[in-house]
Design an enzyme around this catalytic site. Structure first.
Site, PDB file in Angstrom:
ATOM      1  N   GLY A   1      -1.304  -3.950  51.434  1.00 22.03           N
ATOM      2  CA  GLY A   1      -0.143  -4.036  52.322  1.00 22.03           C
ATOM      3  C   GLY A   1       0.137  -5.476  52.717  1.00 22.03           C
ATOM      4  O   GLY A   1       1.297  -5.875  52.876  1.00 22.03           O
TER       5      GLY A   1
ATOM      6  N   GLN B   1       1.330  -8.434  60.001  1.00 19.49           N
ATOM      7  CA  GLN B   1       2.047  -8.481  58.718  1.00 19.49           C
ATOM      8  C   GLN B   1       3.539  -8.647  58.960  1.00 19.49           C
ATOM      9  O   GLN B   1       4.204  -9.444  58.300  1.00 19.49           O
ATOM     10  CB  GLN B   1       1.751  -7.221  57.909  1.00 19.49           C
ATOM     11  CG  GLN B   1       0.293  -7.164  57.475  1.00 19.49           C
ATOM     12  CD  GLN B   1      -0.063  -5.903  56.714  1.00 19.49           C
ATOM     13  OE1 GLN B   1       0.776  -5.021  56.527  1.00 19.49           O
ATOM     14  NE2 GLN B   1      -1.301  -5.811  56.276  1.00 19.49           N
TER      15      GLN B   1
ATOM     16  N   ARG C   1       3.293   3.688  52.044  1.00 19.81           N
ATOM     17  CA  ARG C   1       3.237   3.009  53.356  1.00 19.81           C
ATOM     18  C   ARG C   1       4.610   2.473  53.783  1.00 19.81           C
ATOM     19  O   ARG C   1       5.423   2.092  52.945  1.00 19.81           O
ATOM     20  CB  ARG C   1       2.172   1.902  53.306  1.00 19.81           C
ATOM     21  CG  ARG C   1       0.792   2.514  53.126  1.00 19.81           C
ATOM     22  CD  ARG C   1      -0.287   1.499  53.080  1.00 19.81           C
ATOM     23  NE  ARG C   1      -0.439   0.813  54.353  1.00 19.81           N
ATOM     24  CZ  ARG C   1      -1.239  -0.230  54.537  1.00 19.81           C
ATOM     25  NH1 ARG C   1      -1.940  -0.706  53.521  1.00 19.81           N
ATOM     26  NH2 ARG C   1      -1.340  -0.787  55.716  1.00 19.81           N
TER      27      ARG C   1
ATOM     28  N   SER D   1      -7.671 -11.494  55.468  1.00 21.67           N
ATOM     29  CA  SER D   1      -6.389 -11.955  56.022  1.00 21.67           C
ATOM     30  C   SER D   1      -6.200 -13.450  55.789  1.00 21.67           C
ATOM     31  O   SER D   1      -5.107 -13.908  55.434  1.00 21.67           O
ATOM     32  CB  SER D   1      -6.346 -11.694  57.523  1.00 21.67           C
ATOM     33  OG  SER D   1      -6.290 -10.329  57.788  1.00 21.67           O
TER      34      SER D   1
ATOM     35  N   ASP E   1      -8.732  -2.588  62.263  1.00 23.65           N
ATOM     36  CA  ASP E   1      -9.375  -2.228  60.989  1.00 23.65           C
ATOM     37  C   ASP E   1     -10.808  -1.733  61.195  1.00 23.65           C
ATOM     38  O   ASP E   1     -11.433  -1.232  60.254  1.00 23.65           O
ATOM     39  CB  ASP E   1      -9.378  -3.432  60.037  1.00 23.65           C
ATOM     40  CG  ASP E   1      -7.963  -3.777  59.576  1.00 23.65           C
ATOM     41  OD1 ASP E   1      -7.089  -2.894  59.623  1.00 23.65           O
ATOM     42  OD2 ASP E   1      -7.738  -4.931  59.177  1.00 23.65           O
TER      43      ASP E   1
HETATM   44  C1  S3P Z   1      -3.439  -7.704  58.414  1.00 20.51           C
HETATM   45  C2  S3P Z   1      -2.883  -7.105  59.503  1.00 20.51           C
HETATM   46  C3  S3P Z   1      -3.196  -5.733  59.921  1.00 20.51           C
HETATM   47  C4  S3P Z   1      -4.470  -5.226  59.270  1.00 20.51           C
HETATM   48  C5  S3P Z   1      -4.530  -5.544  57.800  1.00 20.51           C
HETATM   49  C6  S3P Z   1      -4.438  -7.042  57.575  1.00 20.51           C
HETATM   50  C7  S3P Z   1      -3.039  -9.094  58.088  1.00 20.51           C
HETATM   51  O1  S3P Z   1      -2.137  -4.882  59.539  1.00 20.51           O
HETATM   52  O2  S3P Z   1      -4.616  -3.849  59.486  1.00 20.51           O
HETATM   53  O3  S3P Z   1      -5.728  -5.069  57.245  1.00 20.51           O
HETATM   54  O4  S3P Z   1      -3.728  -9.753  57.303  1.00 20.51           O
HETATM   55  O5  S3P Z   1      -2.018  -9.544  58.629  1.00 20.51           O
HETATM   56  P1  S3P Z   1      -0.835  -4.709  60.447  1.00 20.51           P
HETATM   57  O6  S3P Z   1      -0.188  -6.027  60.571  1.00 20.51           O
HETATM   58  O7  S3P Z   1       0.048  -3.733  59.735  1.00 20.51           O
HETATM   59  O8  S3P Z   1      -1.338  -4.171  61.759  1.00 20.51           O
END
Ligand code: S3P
Length: 437
Positions: free
Chosen positions: A94, A170, A122, A22, A316
């Site tokens: 994602g 996210q 997704r 992240s 996660d």
């Molecule tokens: C992440 C946020 C999480 C997490 C992903 C990384 C990020 O997803 O599951 O692996 O770096 O902001 P979500 O924001 O969809 O919960």
């Protein structure tokens, strides 16, 4: 590729894990829209984060690799990005897709994004809908809710206050980034606070940002300037080693330099509730993020009930937590985790099916898992479904199963944890994890 796993006699030693996924994504992306140079060390060179580097290059940032995990990003500034001449492929990531959409919403040109089979399934509406309300134009499959998507930004964007129905860093990050090009403050409220790496790092880059409970507000107007970002070790990768080091026989391990941001460190709390002797030492701060060395050793675990508001802090880590729960005494319940169904795979389904095949007593609920601990796991052939966290969780289950476990479809591990196999073997008395063609 497949991985064959056998139980080691001993698991001991001190290791490091690669940089936080992240934080790496954010350092590259924020560096690309900052003025001047951002120096990043400890950058995760897994496929997801490499896709973010490719994307920011395509948008006009200059990225120079100085050595392993060491990058210089010469940013284009808030008004210097340019229209890419290719579709940007976000691969499995994602975070790349959703965070980029926030930036693209403020750019006066078209950009097209796609991804692999998993990412194209997704949901993107959660970012597309508020970004469209701010004034961006988004076209794509299923009425603009699945990749491939085309984004054309506007400048200025309209300031909004968004109530996100899901706790998602996210979504939060995409909107705050779009807010950099808005005509007033942009506010995001979440049901439960998600990871706050964006808030910490954007402030470090000079953005004006305030936090009030689960509400974050970005006030545009400040120019971003990249500081040096030293990315800490990824707690989501350390999680596999820590659970292995707790449930395996004769184990005693340490993982150094791990990011322990409280909005991410839920697994440590859950393991402690379950009776794991998790130790933390050498607490420090790097790039605005708390970092520590973590230790654990073999222990008899007890069951736990894990639900909101803990879930976003370990979202996660649920697959590996499920492995720990299989080895605990009593019945563990994981609830309020329906988000797991829209991750790289439907993680509730994939982990329940695969651990069930190894002999676990695990059942799916619509928003979580019920796990009757104390089962004897027996080696079998199990599928990762192309999901890196499922693949690694199953390898750890193989370390405590009788006989031989084959985990299929394991290339995906490289998206977040290159070197996973080598690290597990370095901890074992003899190689216990072997990659097969
Ligand atoms: C992440 C946020 C999480 C997490 C992903 C990384 C990020 O997803 O599951 O692996 O770096 O902001 P979500 O924001 O969809 O919960």
């Amino acid at each position: 590729m497949r991985i064959r796993v056998r139980a080691p006699k001993r698991l001991s030693g001190t290791v490091q894990v690669p940089g936080d996924k992240s934080i790496s994504h954010r350092a590259a992306l924020f560096g690309a829209i900052a003025s001047g140079r951002t120096e990043i060390t400890g950058y995760l060179e897994g496929e997801d984060c490499l896709n973010t580097l490719t994307a920011v290059r395509a948008l006009g940032a200059l990225v120079t690799r100085k050595g392993p995990g060491h990058y210089l990003v010469d940013g284009a500034g808030l008004s210097g990005l340019r229209e890419p001449d290719q579709v940007i492929d976000c691969g499995n990531s994602g975070t790349t897709a959703r965070l980029l959409m926030g930036v693209l919403a403020g750019q006066p040109f078209w950009t097209f994004l796609t991804g692999d089979d998993s990412l194209r399934r997704r949901p993107m509406k959660r970012v597309v809908e508020p970004l469209t309300r701010m004034g961006a134009t988004v076209v794509g499959r299923e009425d603009g809710s699945r990749l491939p998507l085309g984004v054309r930004g506007a400048r200025p964007l309209r300031a909004i206050a968004h109530d996100s129905p899901v706790a998602s860093a996210q979504v939060k990050t995409a909107l705050l980034l779009a807010g950099l090009w808005a005509d007033g403050p942009v506010t995001v409220t979440e049901p439960v606070r998600s990871r706050d790496h964006t808030e910490r790092m954007l402030r470090g880059f000079g953005a004006r940002l305030s936090v009030d409970g689960t509400t974050v507000t970005l006030t545009p107007g400040a120019e971003l300037r990249g500081p040096c970002v030293a990315v800490p070790g990824d707690i989501s990768s350390a999680a596999f080693l820590l659970v292995a080091g707790t449930i395996a026989r004769g184990a005693e391990i340490a993982v150094t330099g791990v990011g322990v941001n409280p909005t991410r460190a839920g697994l440590l709390d859950a393991l402690e509730w379950m009776g794991a002797p998790v130790g933390r030492s050498h607490a420090a701060l790097a790039a605005g993020e708390p970092v520590a060395d973590l230790t654990t050793r073999s222990a008899t675990l007890r069951c736990a009930v894990v639900g909101a508001p803990m879930i976003p802090r370990l979202i996660d880590e649920v697959p590996i937590l499920a492995v720990a729960a299989c080895m605990a005494q009593g019945r563990t319940r994981i609830t309020d985790a329906a988000e797991l169904r829209v991750k790289e795979s439907d993680r509730i389904r994939s982990i329940a099916a695969a651990l069930g095949k190894l002999g676990a007593r695990i059942t799916e609920a619509h928003d979580g898992l019920d796990i009757e601990g104390g089962a004897r796991l027996r080696g079998a052939t199990v599928q990762s479904g192309g999901d890196h966290r499922i693949a690694m969780a199953l390898c750890v289950a193989g370390l405590v199963a009788e006989g031989e476990t084959i985990v299929e479809d394991t290339e995906c591990i490289g998206t977040s944890y290159p070197g996973f196999v080598e690290t597990v073997n370095a901890l074992a008395d003899a190689p216990c994890v072997e990659e097969l063609p």
